[in-house]
Design a protein around this motif. Sequence first.
Motif, PDB file in Angstrom:
ATOM      1  N   UNK A 182       0.841  -1.376   0.136  1.00 51.38           N
ATOM      2  CA  UNK A 182      -0.103   0.092   0.088  1.00 51.38           C
ATOM      3  C   UNK A 182       0.864   1.229  -0.081  1.00 51.38           C
ATOM      4  N   UNK A 183       0.394   2.235  -0.883  1.00 50.83           N
ATOM      5  CA  UNK A 183       1.184   3.464  -0.778  1.00 50.83           C
ATOM      6  C   UNK A 183       0.114   4.590  -0.463  1.00 50.83           C
ATOM      7  N   UNK A 184       0.462   5.382   0.720  1.00 46.89           N
ATOM      8  CA  UNK A 184      -0.452   6.464   1.063  1.00 46.89           C
ATOM      9  C   UNK A 184      -0.642   7.420   0.057  1.00 46.89           C
ATOM     10  N   UNK A 185      -1.780   8.079  -0.239  1.00 47.97           N
ATOM     11  CA  UNK A 185      -2.116   9.253  -1.112  1.00 47.97           C
ATOM     12  C   UNK A 185      -3.026   9.974  -0.343  1.00 47.97           C
ATOM     13  N   UNK A 186      -3.108  11.280  -1.066  1.00 45.77           N
ATOM     14  CA  UNK A 186      -4.090  12.378  -0.344  1.00 45.77           C
ATOM     15  C   UNK A 186      -5.451  12.049  -0.669  1.00 45.77           C
TER      16      UNK A 186
END
Length: 251
Positions: free
Chosen positions: A145-149
């Motif tokens: 998972x990659x955090x996004x806005x």
Amino acid sequence: MKVVSLLTDFGDFYPGVMKGVILSLAPEARIVDITHSVEPQNILQGAFLLYHSFRYFRNAVHVAVVDPGVGSERRALVIEGKNHFFVGPDNGILYPSAVEDGIKAAYSIKEEISELVGELSSTFHGRDIFAPAAAMVVRGDYTYFEEINKEELEKLELFDCSIQGNKVRCRVVYVDRFGNVVTNLREVKGKGFYFRGVEFPFVKTYSDVDVGKPLSLIGSFGTLELSVREGSAAEMLGIKRGGGWIELEVL
């Protein structure tokens, strides 16, 4: 043990494969089917049914896949709420429920997660992306998972009705197996509604009218439904599918 709910437009077969993926990666998961009978590609209906079901779980992972953009550049998401996680495509289906729960963080799912399954198709991200993502949430593993806005999430408005004078414009969001026509109208005034030559008096229960007679009421979704006692309003009105706009005249 973590509960994983599944809501899709997949019908038979495909959900069973998703369950196999989830359980192979997180055997401690407990899987609950909400429905796999969302009308094909009807994102609004999927969002509506998810919105009215997730709250009856406690600290669950909700996988909702109605995904006409599968294989395109649309993002695959995990949204972390205050009490729940939501997994699915970034096409608005998760948004109303996640907002209701309170969004803490949003993540893009890396395509590399498909390595856990062994393949990545262009048509079945339910199996190759979303099922393993749900399993990883159960395990507490955010490797893929990659955090996004969270402000950039695709938005969807469930209750976009308008009222002008005695005219109400709303959507048919769901036609249930009883033929009840479920709308997204929450604000109801007047003695009833007139639509396609049929008068639907506003009542409290089905038993307030005779068998075979039309009626309108606030159903279990908390929205207006057009119904026929022990009959089908959908058949009477010629409505076969949810998602379209209708205009009602208030009596």
